[in-house]
Design a protein around this motif. Structure first.
Motif, mmCIF file in Angstrom:
data_model
loop_
_atom_site.group_PDB
_atom_site.id
_atom_site.type_symbol
_atom_site.label_atom_id
_atom_site.label_comp_id
_atom_site.label_asym_id
_atom_site.label_seq_id
_atom_site.Cartn_x
_atom_site.Cartn_y
_atom_site.Cartn_z
ATOM 1 N N TRP A 1 0.818 -1.208 0.000
ATOM 2 C CA TRP A 1 0.000 0.000 0.000
ATOM 3 C C TRP A 1 0.860 1.269 0.000
ATOM 4 O O TRP A 1 0.429 2.304 -0.484
ATOM 5 C CB TRP A 1 -0.966 -0.017 1.167
ATOM 6 C CG TRP A 1 -2.052 -1.050 0.988
ATOM 7 C CD1 TRP A 1 -2.119 -2.020 0.039
ATOM 8 C CD2 TRP A 1 -3.215 -1.206 1.801
ATOM 9 N NE1 TRP A 1 -3.249 -2.784 0.206
ATOM 10 C CE2 TRP A 1 -3.942 -2.316 1.278
ATOM 11 C CE3 TRP A 1 -3.709 -0.555 2.913
ATOM 12 C CZ2 TRP A 1 -5.143 -2.745 1.839
ATOM 13 C CZ3 TRP A 1 -4.907 -0.981 3.467
ATOM 14 C CH2 TRP A 1 -5.615 -2.065 2.938
ATOM 15 N N HIS A 2 2.066 1.173 0.549
ATOM 16 C CA HIS A 2 2.996 2.302 0.456
ATOM 17 C C HIS A 2 3.283 2.621 -1.010
ATOM 18 O O HIS A 2 3.387 3.792 -1.404
ATOM 19 C CB HIS A 2 4.287 1.951 1.196
ATOM 20 C CG HIS A 2 5.379 2.959 1.050
ATOM 21 N ND1 HIS A 2 5.238 4.285 1.400
ATOM 22 C CD2 HIS A 2 6.648 2.833 0.544
ATOM 23 C CE1 HIS A 2 6.366 4.934 1.142
ATOM 24 N NE2 HIS A 2 7.224 4.079 0.620
ATOM 25 N N ARG A 3 3.366 1.591 -1.838
ATOM 26 C CA ARG A 3 3.662 1.772 -3.250
ATOM 27 C C ARG A 3 2.401 2.018 -4.085
ATOM 28 O O ARG A 3 2.416 2.836 -4.997
ATOM 29 C CB ARG A 3 4.402 0.526 -3.762
ATOM 30 C CG ARG A 3 5.821 0.440 -3.229
ATOM 31 C CD ARG A 3 6.386 -0.965 -3.281
ATOM 32 N NE ARG A 3 7.799 -0.961 -2.852
ATOM 33 C CZ ARG A 3 8.178 -0.899 -1.580
ATOM 34 N NH1 ARG A 3 7.283 -0.851 -0.610
ATOM 35 N NH2 ARG A 3 9.469 -0.887 -1.284
ATOM 36 N N VAL A 4 1.321 1.323 -3.758
ATOM 37 C CA VAL A 4 0.097 1.441 -4.559
ATOM 38 C C VAL A 4 -0.650 2.738 -4.264
ATOM 39 O O VAL A 4 -1.133 3.417 -5.175
ATOM 40 C CB VAL A 4 -0.820 0.231 -4.293
ATOM 41 C CG1 VAL A 4 -2.192 0.438 -4.928
ATOM 42 C CG2 VAL A 4 -0.178 -1.046 -4.827
ATOM 43 N N TYR A 5 -0.756 3.069 -2.976
ATOM 44 C CA TYR A 5 -1.527 4.240 -2.561
ATOM 45 C C TYR A 5 -0.645 5.425 -2.150
ATOM 46 O O TYR A 5 -1.176 6.471 -1.765
ATOM 47 C CB TYR A 5 -2.417 3.884 -1.368
ATOM 48 C CG TYR A 5 -3.564 2.953 -1.680
ATOM 49 C CD1 TYR A 5 -4.563 3.309 -2.569
ATOM 50 C CD2 TYR A 5 -3.665 1.709 -1.043
ATOM 51 C CE1 TYR A 5 -5.636 2.466 -2.826
ATOM 52 C CE2 TYR A 5 -4.732 0.862 -1.292
ATOM 53 C CZ TYR A 5 -5.711 1.246 -2.184
ATOM 54 O OH TYR A 5 -6.773 0.406 -2.435
ATOM 55 N N ASP A 6 0.660 5.238 -2.192
ATOM 56 C CA ASP A 6 1.586 6.265 -1.701
ATOM 57 C C ASP A 6 1.309 6.594 -0.234
ATOM 58 O O ASP A 6 1.419 7.743 0.204
ATOM 59 C CB ASP A 6 1.488 7.537 -2.552
ATOM 60 C CG ASP A 6 2.694 8.451 -2.361
ATOM 61 O OD1 ASP A 6 3.782 7.948 -2.019
ATOM 62 O OD2 ASP A 6 2.531 9.676 -2.521
ATOM 63 N N ALA A 7 0.929 5.590 0.532
ATOM 64 C CA ALA A 7 0.650 5.763 1.961
ATOM 65 C C ALA A 7 1.961 5.824 2.729
ATOM 66 O O ALA A 7 2.803 4.923 2.628
ATOM 67 C CB ALA A 7 -0.205 4.604 2.483
#
Length: 394
Positions: A246-252
């Protein structure tokens, strides 16, 4: 070897049974080939249309198996490429075409080389494959985006999974003489995938007719999944994969949630695939430092943007016209029985007919295996138009 593999899986249940791809032995995935490489320009075209195919060996009962690369839709509405496998029974299709079952797999990993279409034991991992082929069904098994094709894989991202599932049904229909009638069958992460596919089907795939959704130990309430399991080894693995993706997919942002010392460990976990029981023990060794340092907050499910993302990717209710089959083990330590019962209650309240199969003394890793024949028989009845069983009560 199968008995040994089952014993190992039982021993490791608390570690990572959560989302294991059970195989009858110890294996390493095939190496990725140029089949999965394609320029982005090839993604332009209708979702569910085929880009390329190649034959595979090993399908049961003389069925034809094809590795496929097909078009789907990304999280921002952009065209993407997804890989998977379509298995077609021998002989000509019946009048009106073959019925289709889409199988959605549990966690195999989160980087491209962990695609199930690369797995040595792929055909053993599709629960009920032999029975479905024997009954004349086409079986369509997506890898999900970012597995096989370039990543990152949107792990536990329901909309991404659901679209990929529906689009490989379209591929299967066109390749194998399929009808528009289909059912969905998935385990764990795959349970989440088929429930989201069921939600999306009326608007995303109106050209298909969904007759039922079967899910074994589905990941429904992601916030509860993460908070319940955060202190277990298996839970740390699930959380680590979710944070990485999600850090990579959503830039979270990971700042304020993750101890910086944990980043190299999570990166190593991200590169490890899960095909057989031996892989679980490898992950146990890799994960060990997370017992010392991992999160910097007691409960990331209460922090933004994680709270909103977990809610967004938790399964909602389905159209009342779509019957649902749920299977849940009583000793599942990853997807708690109470969570699946609560989800059943939501479905019932929304008007869905639900068949609930309780599996005594079954944990998470064996939920699909233990419920396979019940699920296949239930799907067969949906194709036959038989009355739908309903455990919702009055």
């Amino acid at each position: 070897m199968r008995w040994i593999g089952s014993q190992m899986l039982g021993t490791a249940r608390a570690l990572m049974a959560a989302l294991v791809m059970f195989a009858a032995g110890i294996a390493t995935a095939h190496t990725q080939s140029a089949f999965y490489d394609a320029p982005a320009s090839l993604a332009d075209g209708p979702p569910g249309s085929l880009v390329r195919q190649e034959p595979m060996d090993g399908a049961p009962l003389g069925a034809s198996a094809l590795r496929v690369l097909y078009r789907s839709t990304g999280l921002k509405g952009e065209p993407i490429l997804v890989s998977g496998v379509v298995i077609v029974p021998q002989g000509p299709p019946p009048p009106g075409g073959r019925s289709i079952v889409a199988w959605a797999h549990p966690t195999s990993g989160i980087v491209p080389r962990c695609a199930p279409s690369l797995a040595i034991f792929l055909f053993q991992q599709i629960q009920g494959l032999r029975s479905m082929v024997a009954r004349g069904y086409i079986v369509a098994a997506t890898d999900y985006p970012g597995l096989g094709t370039p990543g990152p894989h949107p792990y536990l991202v329901g909309e991404s999974e659901g679209r990929a599932v529906l689009d490989i049904v379209r591929v299967a229909r066109d390749l194998g003489g399929g009808a528009k009638d289909f059912t969905l069958w998935g385990h764990s992460q795959g349970g989440q995938a088929v429930l989201f596919a069921g939600q999306l089907a009326p608007t995303y795939a109106p050209d298909l007719r969904l007759l039922g959704v079967a899910a074994a130990a589905p990941a429904t309430d992601l916030a509860t999944l993460m908070s319940d399991d955060i202190n277990s080894v298996g839970g740390k693995n699930i959380t680590a994969m979710t944070l990485w993706s999600w850090h990579r997919v959503y830039d979270a942002a990971l700042d304020g949630v993750l101890d910086p010392r944990a980043l190299p460990v999570i990166d190593r976990l991200a590169r490890e695939c899960i095909e057989g029981p031996f892989d679980i023990f490898i992950r146990q060794r890799t994960e060990r430092p997370l017992q010392q340092y991992f999160l910097t907050v007691p409960d990331p499910t209460k922090r933004e943007p994680w709270r909103s993302l977990l809610e967004k990717n938790s399964a909602g209710t389905l159209p009342a016209s779509v019957p649902v089959f749920l299977a849940q083990g009583t000793v599942d330590q990853i997807i708690r029985p109470a969570v699946t019962r609560a989800y059943m209650g939501r479905l019932c309240k929304a008007g869905s007919p639900v068949k609930m199969l309780t599996l005594p003394n079954i944990g998470h890793g064996r939920a699909a295996q233990a419920s396979t024949m019940a699920a296949v028989n239930w799907m067969t009845d949906r194709f036959a138009g038989k009355p739908t069983p309903n455990d919702c009560g009055g």
